[in-house]
Design a protein around this motif. Sequence first.
Motif, PDB file in Angstrom:
ATOM      1  N   ALA A 187     -74.196 -65.254  68.899  1.00  0.00           N
ATOM      2  CA  ALA A 187     -74.816 -64.320  69.259  1.00  0.00           C
ATOM      3  C   ALA A 187     -75.351 -63.750  67.862  1.00  0.00           C
ATOM      4  O   ALA A 187     -73.739 -63.355  67.138  1.00  0.00           O
ATOM      5  CB  ALA A 187     -74.354 -63.487  70.507  1.00  0.00           C
ATOM      6  N   THR A 188     -76.174 -62.559  68.453  1.00  0.00           N
ATOM      7  CA  THR A 188     -76.762 -61.771  66.618  1.00  0.00           C
ATOM      8  C   THR A 188     -77.565 -60.636  67.063  1.00  0.00           C
ATOM      9  O   THR A 188     -77.851 -60.987  68.246  1.00  0.00           O
ATOM     10  CB  THR A 188     -76.696 -62.753  65.458  1.00  0.00           C
ATOM     11  N   ASP A 189     -76.863 -59.313  66.282  1.00  0.00           N
ATOM     12  CA  ASP A 189     -77.482 -58.326  66.504  1.00  0.00           C
ATOM     13  C   ASP A 189     -79.288 -58.861  66.347  1.00  0.00           C
ATOM     14  O   ASP A 189     -79.482 -59.297  65.555  1.00  0.00           O
ATOM     15  CB  ASP A 189     -77.399 -57.579  65.708  1.00  0.00           C
ATOM     16  N   ALA A 190     -80.075 -58.065  67.086  1.00  0.00           N
ATOM     17  CA  ALA A 190     -81.496 -58.396  66.548  1.00  0.00           C
ATOM     18  C   ALA A 190     -81.598 -58.128  65.575  1.00  0.00           C
ATOM     19  O   ALA A 190     -83.122 -59.019  64.714  1.00  0.00           O
ATOM     20  CB  ALA A 190     -82.529 -57.912  67.850  1.00  0.00           C
ATOM     21  N   GLY A 191     -81.040 -57.675  65.082  1.00  0.00           N
ATOM     22  CA  GLY A 191     -81.869 -57.207  63.096  1.00  0.00           C
ATOM     23  C   GLY A 191     -80.914 -57.421  62.840  1.00  0.00           C
ATOM     24  O   GLY A 191     -81.818 -57.401  61.032  1.00  0.00           O
ATOM     25  N   LEU A 192     -81.025 -58.681  62.371  1.00  0.00           N
ATOM     26  CA  LEU A 192     -80.330 -59.229  61.485  1.00  0.00           C
ATOM     27  C   LEU A 192     -81.228 -60.573  61.834  1.00  0.00           C
ATOM     28  O   LEU A 192     -81.844 -61.018  62.189  1.00  0.00           O
ATOM     29  CB  LEU A 192     -78.525 -60.274  61.824  1.00  0.00           C
ATOM     30  N   ALA A 228     -81.779 -54.579  71.692  1.00  0.00           N
ATOM     31  CA  ALA A 228     -82.247 -56.622  71.983  1.00  0.00           C
ATOM     32  C   ALA A 228     -80.537 -57.377  71.730  1.00  0.00           C
ATOM     33  O   ALA A 228     -80.204 -56.800  70.269  1.00  0.00           O
ATOM     34  CB  ALA A 228     -83.284 -57.278  71.329  1.00  0.00           C
ATOM     35  N   VAL A 229     -80.817 -58.570  71.759  1.00  0.00           N
ATOM     36  CA  VAL A 229     -79.500 -60.043  71.096  1.00  0.00           C
ATOM     37  C   VAL A 229     -79.716 -60.619  71.181  1.00  0.00           C
ATOM     38  O   VAL A 229     -80.943 -60.629  72.117  1.00  0.00           O
ATOM     39  CB  VAL A 229     -78.237 -59.298  72.092  1.00  0.00           C
ATOM     40  N   LYS A 230     -80.180 -61.686  70.262  1.00  0.00           N
ATOM     41  CA  LYS A 230     -80.351 -63.338  70.040  1.00  0.00           C
ATOM     42  C   LYS A 230     -78.897 -64.161  70.777  1.00  0.00           C
ATOM     43  O   LYS A 230     -78.272 -63.699  69.944  1.00  0.00           O
ATOM     44  CB  LYS A 230     -80.676 -63.485  68.888  1.00  0.00           C
ATOM     45  N   ALA A 231     -79.188 -64.605  71.267  1.00  0.00           N
ATOM     46  CA  ALA A 231     -78.155 -65.719  71.676  1.00  0.00           C
ATOM     47  C   ALA A 231     -77.878 -66.965  71.769  1.00  0.00           C
ATOM     48  O   ALA A 231     -79.953 -67.656  72.540  1.00  0.00           O
ATOM     49  CB  ALA A 231     -77.197 -65.086  72.559  1.00  0.00           C
ATOM     50  N   LYS A 232     -76.951 -67.659  72.298  1.00  0.00           N
ATOM     51  CA  LYS A 232     -77.463 -69.542  71.965  1.00  0.00           C
ATOM     52  C   LYS A 232     -78.160 -69.048  73.926  1.00  0.00           C
ATOM     53  O   LYS A 232     -77.236 -68.470  74.306  1.00  0.00           O
ATOM     54  CB  LYS A 232     -76.152 -69.730  72.119  1.00  0.00           C
ATOM     55  N   ASN A 233     -79.290 -70.794  73.447  1.00  0.00           N
ATOM     56  CA  ASN A 233     -79.983 -70.182  75.063  1.00  0.00           C
ATOM     57  C   ASN A 233     -79.232 -71.286  76.468  1.00  0.00           C
ATOM     58  O   ASN A 233     -78.075 -72.027  75.314  1.00  0.00           O
ATOM     59  CB  ASN A 233     -81.026 -70.977  74.544  1.00  0.00           C
ATOM     60  N   GLY A 234     -79.136 -70.583  76.678  1.00  0.00           N
ATOM     61  CA  GLY A 234     -78.055 -70.900  78.196  1.00  0.00           C
ATOM     62  C   GLY A 234     -76.332 -70.139  77.973  1.00  0.00           C
ATOM     63  O   GLY A 234     -75.462 -70.472  78.701  1.00  0.00           O
ATOM     64  N   SER A 235     -76.419 -69.374  77.402  1.00  0.00           N
ATOM     65  CA  SER A 235     -75.338 -69.016  76.853  1.00  0.00           C
ATOM     66  C   SER A 235     -74.394 -67.530  77.664  1.00  0.00           C
ATOM     67  O   SER A 235     -73.115 -67.076  78.353  1.00  0.00           O
ATOM     68  CB  SER A 235     -74.442 -69.200  75.453  1.00  0.00           C
ATOM     69  N   MET A 236     -75.164 -66.975  78.392  1.00  0.00           N
ATOM     70  CA  MET A 236     -75.387 -65.659  79.095  1.00  0.00           C
ATOM     71  C   MET A 236     -74.867 -66.104  80.078  1.00  0.00           C
ATOM     72  O   MET A 236     -74.766 -67.078  81.463  1.00  0.00           O
ATOM     73  CB  MET A 236     -76.157 -64.824  79.581  1.00  0.00           C
ATOM     74  N   PHE A 267     -70.975 -63.202  77.328  1.00  0.00           N
ATOM     75  CA  PHE A 267     -71.641 -64.358  76.722  1.00  0.00           C
ATOM     76  C   PHE A 267     -70.862 -65.754  76.404  1.00  0.00           C
ATOM     77  O   PHE A 267     -69.873 -64.691  75.978  1.00  0.00           O
ATOM     78  CB  PHE A 267     -72.823 -64.522  75.214  1.00  0.00           C
ATOM     79  N   ALA A 268     -70.916 -66.966  76.448  1.00  0.00           N
ATOM     80  CA  ALA A 268     -69.526 -67.451  76.679  1.00  0.00           C
ATOM     81  C   ALA A 268     -70.155 -69.302  76.449  1.00  0.00           C
ATOM     82  O   ALA A 268     -71.622 -69.400  76.624  1.00  0.00           O
ATOM     83  CB  ALA A 268     -68.563 -67.261  77.182  1.00  0.00           C
ATOM     84  N   GLY A 315     -60.830 -61.178  76.121  1.00  0.00           N
ATOM     85  CA  GLY A 315     -60.138 -62.180  75.727  1.00  0.00           C
ATOM     86  C   GLY A 315     -60.521 -62.544  74.790  1.00  0.00           C
ATOM     87  O   GLY A 315     -60.779 -62.125  74.089  1.00  0.00           O
ATOM     88  N   SER A 316     -60.417 -64.658  74.475  1.00  0.00           N
ATOM     89  CA  SER A 316     -60.962 -64.559  73.640  1.00  0.00           C
ATOM     90  C   SER A 316     -62.249 -65.620  72.905  1.00  0.00           C
ATOM     91  O   SER A 316     -62.930 -66.521  72.877  1.00  0.00           O
ATOM     92  CB  SER A 316     -59.822 -65.286  72.531  1.00  0.00           C
ATOM     93  N   LYS A 317     -62.308 -65.421  74.699  1.00  0.00           N
ATOM     94  CA  LYS A 317     -64.302 -67.095  75.060  1.00  0.00           C
ATOM     95  C   LYS A 317     -64.979 -66.413  75.956  1.00  0.00           C
ATOM     96  O   LYS A 317     -65.755 -66.857  76.138  1.00  0.00           O
ATOM     97  CB  LYS A 317     -63.437 -67.457  76.061  1.00  0.00           C
ATOM     98  N   VAL A 318     -64.427 -65.249  75.575  1.00  0.00           N
ATOM     99  CA  VAL A 318     -66.039 -64.833  76.645  1.00  0.00           C
ATOM    100  C   VAL A 318     -66.841 -62.951  75.273  1.00  0.00           C
ATOM    101  O   VAL A 318     -65.520 -62.230  74.859  1.00  0.00           O
ATOM    102  CB  VAL A 318     -65.709 -63.766  77.914  1.00  0.00           C
TER     103      VAL A 318
END
Length: 210
Positions: free
Chosen positions: A97-102, A18-26, A71-72, A6-9
């Motif tokens: 979110a971003t790739d962990a390598g960024l 690994a991936v880095k993401a906004k805390n609580g977004s999973m 994530f959303a 979709g456009s929101k998940v």
Amino acid sequence: MFRLQGSKVLAVDMTGDAVKAKNGSMVAYDGQMAFKKLTGGGEGLRGMVTRRLTGEQMTVMEVRGQGTCWFADRASEINLVDLQGDKLYVESSNLLATDAGLRTGTTFTGLRGASQGNGLFTTTVEGHGQAAIMSDGPAVVLRVIAQYPLTVDPGAYVAHRGNLRQSFQSGVTFRTFLGEGGGEAFQIRFEGDGLVYVQPSERNTIAGDV
């Protein structure tokens, strides 16, 4: 690998990376995952100090494992950005979110940040990989070329990339043109060659109701 459902998940397929993401977004995951909270956007002590001084708060989690994570965040629209060694400038509240390598960092942006109460800095993401950015409503990606500079309301700005120069136009507002008060006291002007992401809903700022 990042992909949208979709456009929101955001779905992220992981094979030990690994991936880095906004805390609580999973919102869900399958397989085997390990989670770690990163303070200061995962930039280490220097990043933590920089963000504390600038007043920009960003809590990030690192997810590593085998399987898929979804994530959303508050039903926000999500856009994927593929970086090929270039740099993305994005409001911290709009980064999902971003790739962990960024690599993530902060950069001085002047008055725009002060007006929004987010400090004088904005978040940077650079390297090779994918980033997911959010917007309140479907984001519009606007092309800037040398012949056609772009002026943006600071409340609608989400992110930009490319060879762009930022400046600020004070004493003029979009709402002033319409005979309405209480709007922003300035606008952001982009010149050069690049892309600017804007959202169809203006965030609240210190400068006034928008």
